[in-house]
Design an enzyme around this catalytic site. Sequence first.
Site, PDB file in Angstrom:
ATOM      1  N   ASN A   9       0.874  -1.178   0.000  1.00 19.03           N
ATOM      2  CA  ASN A   9       0.000   0.000   0.000  1.00 19.03           C
ATOM      3  C   ASN A   9       0.909   1.224   0.000  1.00 19.03           C
ATOM      4  OD1 ASN A   9      -1.730   2.092   0.541  1.00 19.03           O
ATOM      5  ND2 ASN A   9      -2.375   1.354   2.563  1.00 19.03           N
ATOM      6  N   LYS A  11       0.170   4.296  -0.210  1.00 19.36           N
ATOM      7  CA  LYS A  11      -0.435   5.493   0.413  1.00 19.36           C
ATOM      8  C   LYS A  11      -0.164   6.722  -0.467  1.00 19.36           C
ATOM      9  CE  LYS A  11      -0.145   3.145   4.812  1.00 19.36           C
ATOM     10  NZ  LYS A  11       0.015   3.172   6.255  1.00 19.36           N
ATOM     11  N   HIS A  95      -9.390   0.918   5.056  1.00 20.85           N
ATOM     12  CA  HIS A  95      -8.115   1.148   5.742  1.00 20.85           C
ATOM     13  C   HIS A  95      -8.352   2.047   6.955  1.00 20.85           C
ATOM     14  CE1 HIS A  95      -4.035   2.353   6.588  1.00 20.85           C
ATOM     15  NE2 HIS A  95      -3.649   1.289   5.909  1.00 20.85           N
ATOM     16  N   GLU A  97      -6.721   4.421   8.091  1.00 15.49           N
ATOM     17  CA  GLU A  97      -6.526   5.863   7.820  1.00 15.49           C
ATOM     18  C   GLU A  97      -7.801   6.473   7.249  1.00 15.49           C
ATOM     19  OE1 GLU A  97      -2.888   5.402   5.607  1.00 15.49           O
ATOM     20  OE2 GLU A  97      -1.927   4.767   7.463  1.00 15.49           O
ATOM     21  N   GLU A 167      -5.157  -5.188  10.315  1.00 12.90           N
ATOM     22  CA  GLU A 167      -4.124  -4.181  10.552  1.00 12.90           C
ATOM     23  C   GLU A 167      -4.389  -3.483  11.888  1.00 12.90           C
ATOM     24  OE1 GLU A 167      -2.194  -2.882   6.607  1.00 12.90           O
ATOM     25  OE2 GLU A 167      -3.933  -1.614   6.904  1.00 12.90           O
ATOM     26  N   GLY A 173       2.710   2.076  10.831  1.00 13.62           N
ATOM     27  CA  GLY A 173       3.658   3.195  10.723  1.00 13.62           C
ATOM     28  C   GLY A 173       4.375   3.507  12.031  1.00 13.62           C
ATOM     29  N   SER A 213       3.657  -2.346  10.125  1.00 14.12           N
ATOM     30  CA  SER A 213       5.111  -2.405  10.301  1.00 14.12           C
ATOM     31  C   SER A 213       5.726  -3.744   9.878  1.00 14.12           C
ATOM     32  CB  SER A 213       5.496  -2.067  11.738  1.00 14.12           C
ATOM     33  OG  SER A 213       5.076  -0.745  12.055  1.00 14.12           O
TER      34      SER A 213
HETATM   35  P1  13P Z   1       3.234   0.298   7.646  1.00 16.00           P
HETATM   36  O1  13P Z   1       3.767  -0.975   7.030  1.00 16.00           O
HETATM   37  O2  13P Z   1       3.980   1.519   7.204  1.00 16.00           O
HETATM   38  O3  13P Z   1       3.113   0.169   9.128  1.00 16.00           O
HETATM   39  O4  13P Z   1       1.747   0.486   7.086  1.00 16.00           O
HETATM   40  C1  13P Z   1       0.854  -0.578   7.143  1.00 16.00           C
HETATM   41  C2  13P Z   1      -0.362  -0.233   6.375  1.00 16.00           C
HETATM   42  O5  13P Z   1      -1.109   0.656   6.748  1.00 16.00           O
HETATM   43  C3  13P Z   1      -0.638  -0.987   5.137  1.00 16.00           C
HETATM   44  O6  13P Z   1      -1.918  -0.746   4.671  1.00 16.00           O
END
Ligand code: 13P
Length: 257
Positions: A9, A11, A95, A97, A167, A173, A213
């Site tokens: 992903n 982003k 997601h 976010e 997740e 992150g 992560s």
């Molecule tokens: P990270 O791998 O940067 O923690 O992000 C995970 C994520 O949100 C994948 O959709």
Amino acid sequence: MRKPIIAGNWKLHKTVNESRHLIQTLAENLKDVTDAEIVVAPVFTALESAVAAAKGSPIAIAAQNCYPASSGAFTGEVSPTLLKDIGCTGAIVGHSERRQLFGESNAFINAKVQALLAAGLRAIFCIGETLEERESGRMYDILTGQVKEGLAGLTPEDMDKVVVAYEPVWAIGTGKTASDEEAEEAHAFIRGLLQGIFNENVADKTPILYGGSVKPGNVDGLMAQEDIDGVLVGGASLVAEDFIRIARFQRSETVQQ
Ligand code: 13P
């Protein structure tokens, strides 16, 4: 029997040229990988050239979002139909976010899942609890609500086109991954939910990815867990070397006991 899925992903990162470059590098270095599905999700503006760059490689291109209508007066939105039109195979929905920053509800995410399926695309359906929800003992209730409401109205056949991604929000992150055991426990719980809502066959067949992560250094342990069928990678998917290593995780036949 569940083929591993390694998904990136991206982003809100990378220009069209940067995206094309990274896909070319991944395509070159992962062309022999046939025992895992590789998916990357660039930003909307890079999708069309990403599809062209991935052509003939094992990499599938997905979007990071979609709107649950095929067309209409929805300024600024992109539909599953249009994603299909440019060669995307699916989209990430739900997601954390989007749930947190854009206020997306389980019902809205459910509409997106249904719209993707109606267009013949795959939904990478994300769920996960916050730290506060986990620490206050509400994690299983939260996951249950997200799965039940997010997948409401789907038939067992529809689930052929659904990938679930667990997740935990506190691991995204932050560099703080769930331990192999914590992740496996959540995945086994989610598989149990799928069995209750649908049936045993759906529970057995549906891939459940872990995200939060994921790095070259922790992917092997996660992928060795029985109910972890793949990973959804954020930060490390932006670095060719890291994502290539993640896609080349140690296959279970070769894991040293
Ligand atoms: P990270 O791998 O940067 O923690 O992000 C995970 C994520 O949100 C994948 O959709």
